[in-house]
Design a protein around this motif. Structure first.
Motif, short mmCIF file in Angstrom:
data_model
loop_
_atom_site.label_atom_id
_atom_site.label_comp_id
_atom_site.label_asym_id
_atom_site.label_seq_id
_atom_site.Cartn_x
_atom_site.Cartn_y
_atom_site.Cartn_z
N LEU A 229 0.83 -1.21 0.00
CA LEU A 229 0.00 0.00 0.00
C LEU A 229 0.86 1.26 0.00
CD1 LEU A 229 -2.71 1.50 0.28
CD2 LEU A 229 -2.53 1.16 2.76
N GLU A 230 1.85 1.31 0.87
CA GLU A 230 2.69 2.50 0.96
C GLU A 230 3.50 2.70 -0.31
OE1 GLU A 230 4.90 1.87 4.56
OE2 GLU A 230 3.28 2.67 5.82
N GLY A 231 3.95 1.59 -0.92
CA GLY A 231 4.69 1.70 -2.18
C GLY A 231 3.83 2.27 -3.29
N ALA A 232 2.57 1.83 -3.34
CA ALA A 232 1.66 2.35 -4.37
C ALA A 232 1.37 3.83 -4.14
CB ALA A 232 0.37 1.54 -4.37
N LEU A 233 1.21 4.21 -2.89
CA LEU A 233 0.94 5.63 -2.59
C LEU A 233 2.14 6.51 -2.92
CD1 LEU A 233 -0.92 5.24 0.84
CD2 LEU A 233 -1.92 5.88 -1.36
N GLN A 234 3.34 5.94 -2.87
CA GLN A 234 4.56 6.69 -3.17
C GLN A 234 5.03 6.50 -4.61
OE1 GLN A 234 6.14 8.90 -1.58
NE2 GLN A 234 5.73 8.69 0.61
#
Length: 267
Positions: A229-234
């Motif tokens: 999730l955090e990778g997709a948001l970044q």
């Protein structure tokens, strides 16, 4: 309103469908919930019945109401007990037992154990057909269940769905071999767990909108979908991100884009 009342008077529709048209929703018996029968007309997305947290009897009652009022039911996160209850309810539907409808056509029940979905269609139901394709891409076999939920939803909205599985970034050749195929799609859903790198890679290869679907695979620090999730948001590639394991939301969003593509083509 008058058209609805006249249809009810001559027996073209039952009380349940008339109620759903007038109120925007239909109630089930024994306080088992309200079904948003007007959602598809209002939002372009069929109402889904989330089985998680409901008893099999509640799932079956809502499914029956869905088929009565819309000709179709879509159930997510369902298990074997839910499926058995739905099949029994649909057998009663076919016999016309205690079903409030003008006609009681048979219904098909399609349960996908891997995705946890149940799709029910009345015999006379015609699924929408859109001139648009949704590619549903998964990084690994462990991501296939959540990706499959997205595929079912997009297909029920009317899109043509192209499944492309097991093309994670551990070997870039796998995704590069499929890039021409993915580029043919009008919108792309990419499901990936662990570090969740695949959506960013795909978004850098295609012109179509990409929806990142983080999956709760992986373990340790950043596990259970957190890193994905955090990778997709970044992501440095432009994409849209839904919540962890939110296959329904990803499929619905892709379906809405497919509807817009279809409408633009008709214009």
């Amino acid at each position: 309103m008058r058209d609805t009342l006249e249809a009810l008077e001559v027996g073209e529709i039952g009380v349940a469908e008339a109620e759903s048209r007038l109120a925007g929703y239909a109630t089930t018996g024994a306080g088992r919930g309200r079904f948003d029968a007007a959602r598809e007309g209002r939002r372009g997305i069929p109402e889904a019945i989330l089985a998680d947290g409901k008893t099999p009897a509640e799932v079956a009652a809502l499914t029956t109401t869905a088929v009565e009022t819309t000709g179709r039911a879509l159930v997510t996160r369902a298990d074997a007990d839910d499926t058995a209850a739905v099949r029994t309810a649909m057998e009663e539907f076919e016999r016309g037992a205690e079903i409030d409808t003008a006609e009681s056509p048979g219904a098909t029940v399609d349960h996908d154990e891997r995705t946890g979905t149940i799709v029910v269609h009345a015999d006379d139901f015609e699924r929408p057909e859109l001139d648009a394709t949704v590619a549903v891409v998964s990084a690994g076999t462990s991501d296939a269940a959540v990706a499959g939920e997205a595929a079912v939803v997009a297909r029920e909205i009317g899109a043509t769905v192209d499944r492309i599985d097991d093309v994670g970034v551990a070997n870039l050749d796998r995704i590069l071999d499929q890039r021409d195929r993915i580029r043919e799609a009008d919108v792309v859903v990419v499901a990936a767990g662990r570090e969740g790198a695949l959506p960013t890679v795909v978004a850098g290869l295609v012109a179509a909108p990409v929806i990142a679907l983080p999956v709760s695979t992986g373990y340790g620090v950043g596990g259970e979908g957190v890193a994905a999730l955090e990778g997709a948001l970044q992501s440095c590639s432009v994409l849209t991100t839904v919540n962890v394991d939110a296959g329904f939301v990803a499929g619905a969003q892709a379906g809405l884009i497919a509807r817009a593509v279809d409408a633009a083509g008709r214009d």
